[in-house]
Scaffold this motif. Structure first.
Motif, short mmCIF file in Angstrom:
data_model
loop_
_atom_site.label_atom_id
_atom_site.label_comp_id
_atom_site.label_asym_id
_atom_site.label_seq_id
_atom_site.Cartn_x
_atom_site.Cartn_y
_atom_site.Cartn_z
N GLN A 142 0.82 -1.20 0.00
CA GLN A 142 0.00 0.00 0.00
C GLN A 142 0.86 1.26 0.00
O GLN A 142 1.80 1.38 0.76
CB GLN A 142 -0.91 0.00 1.25
N GLY A 143 0.55 2.21 -0.88
CA GLY A 143 1.23 3.49 -0.92
C GLY A 143 2.60 3.47 -1.58
O GLY A 143 3.33 4.45 -1.54
N MET A 144 2.97 2.38 -2.20
CA MET A 144 4.28 2.24 -2.80
C MET A 144 4.36 2.98 -4.13
O MET A 144 3.39 3.04 -4.87
CB MET A 144 4.54 0.74 -3.02
N ASP A 145 5.53 3.57 -4.42
CA ASP A 145 5.78 4.15 -5.74
C ASP A 145 6.80 3.27 -6.46
O ASP A 145 7.22 2.23 -5.94
CB ASP A 145 6.24 5.61 -5.63
N LEU A 146 7.21 3.68 -7.67
CA LEU A 146 8.14 2.85 -8.43
C LEU A 146 9.51 2.75 -7.77
O LEU A 146 10.16 1.70 -7.84
CB LEU A 146 8.28 3.37 -9.86
N ASN A 147 9.97 3.82 -7.12
CA ASN A 147 11.26 3.77 -6.42
C ASN A 147 11.23 2.73 -5.30
O ASN A 147 12.17 1.95 -5.15
CB ASN A 147 11.64 5.14 -5.86
N ALA A 148 10.16 2.73 -4.53
CA ALA A 148 10.04 1.76 -3.43
C ALA A 148 9.96 0.33 -3.98
O ALA A 148 10.56 -0.59 -3.42
CB ALA A 148 8.82 2.08 -2.58
N LEU A 149 9.24 0.15 -5.06
CA LEU A 149 9.15 -1.17 -5.68
C LEU A 149 10.53 -1.62 -6.16
O LEU A 149 10.92 -2.77 -5.99
CB LEU A 149 8.16 -1.15 -6.85
#
Length: 176
Positions: A142-149
């Motif tokens: 939840q709330g993840m962006d591409l950098n976090a992925l």
């Protein structure tokens, strides 16, 4: 076969630079679709994406977007990043026989200076990230962006190089 995902925020020129590189991959049948995830742009990023035939999301959640993409693999790129010659063939071969995430290599003259590497961390997507869609779906929270992925995935390094987005940003700044 492959869906390209990019986030952008007021990066119409950088977005256009990356999309130009992806044309050959689309012609070769490697790239099935390109998805641009907007973070509140006030420039013409949406028009650039529309002109290139990309899907453009102004309000998005990465988990929902991954459910709608057509490719079995996803390639996460920063707007402005440009994979270099030979990447289409290498990625096509890689996805045909592998299931492990992979990143592009940084060419020697595009690496950050040593002092900069010691002081600050590079963007998690500086090398891009190629991974199976089902692997991406399992990593998403939840709330993840591409950098976090990108930070959540361990990846091998491909031989093909990439020019990082920071070079496109510096070129765009110099033109203004």
């Amino acid at each position: 076969m492959l869906t390209v995902l990019m986030e952008c925020h007021d990066q119409e020129s950088e977005l256009a630079q990356t999309l130009m590189v992806l044309v050959s991959a689309a012609v070769e049948g490697l790239v099935r679709d390109v998805v641009v995830l907007d973070n509140g742009s006030a420039d013409a990023s949406s028009r650039v994406a529309d002109a290139a035939g990309c899907s453009f999301y102004a309000d998005w959640k990465i988990g929902e977007v991954l459910q709608t993409v057509r490719g079995d693999w996803v390639l996460l790129l920063e707007a402005g990043a440009r994979p270099q010659a030979g990447w289409v063939e290498e990625v096509a071969e890689y996805v045909a026989v592998n299931r492990q995430p992979a990143r592009f290599s940084l060419l020697r003259h595009h690496r950050r200076p040593l002092l900069q590497r010691l002081i600050s961390r590079a963007s998690p997507l500086e090398h891009g990230l190629l991974l199976p869609k089902n692997k991406a779906q399992t990593l998403v929270q939840q709330g993840m962006d591409l950098n976090a992925l990108s930070r959540a995935a361990r990846a091998v390094t491909l031989r093909s190089g990439i020019i990082p987005a920071r070079f496109a940003r510096s070129a765009a700044s110099a033109c203004r």
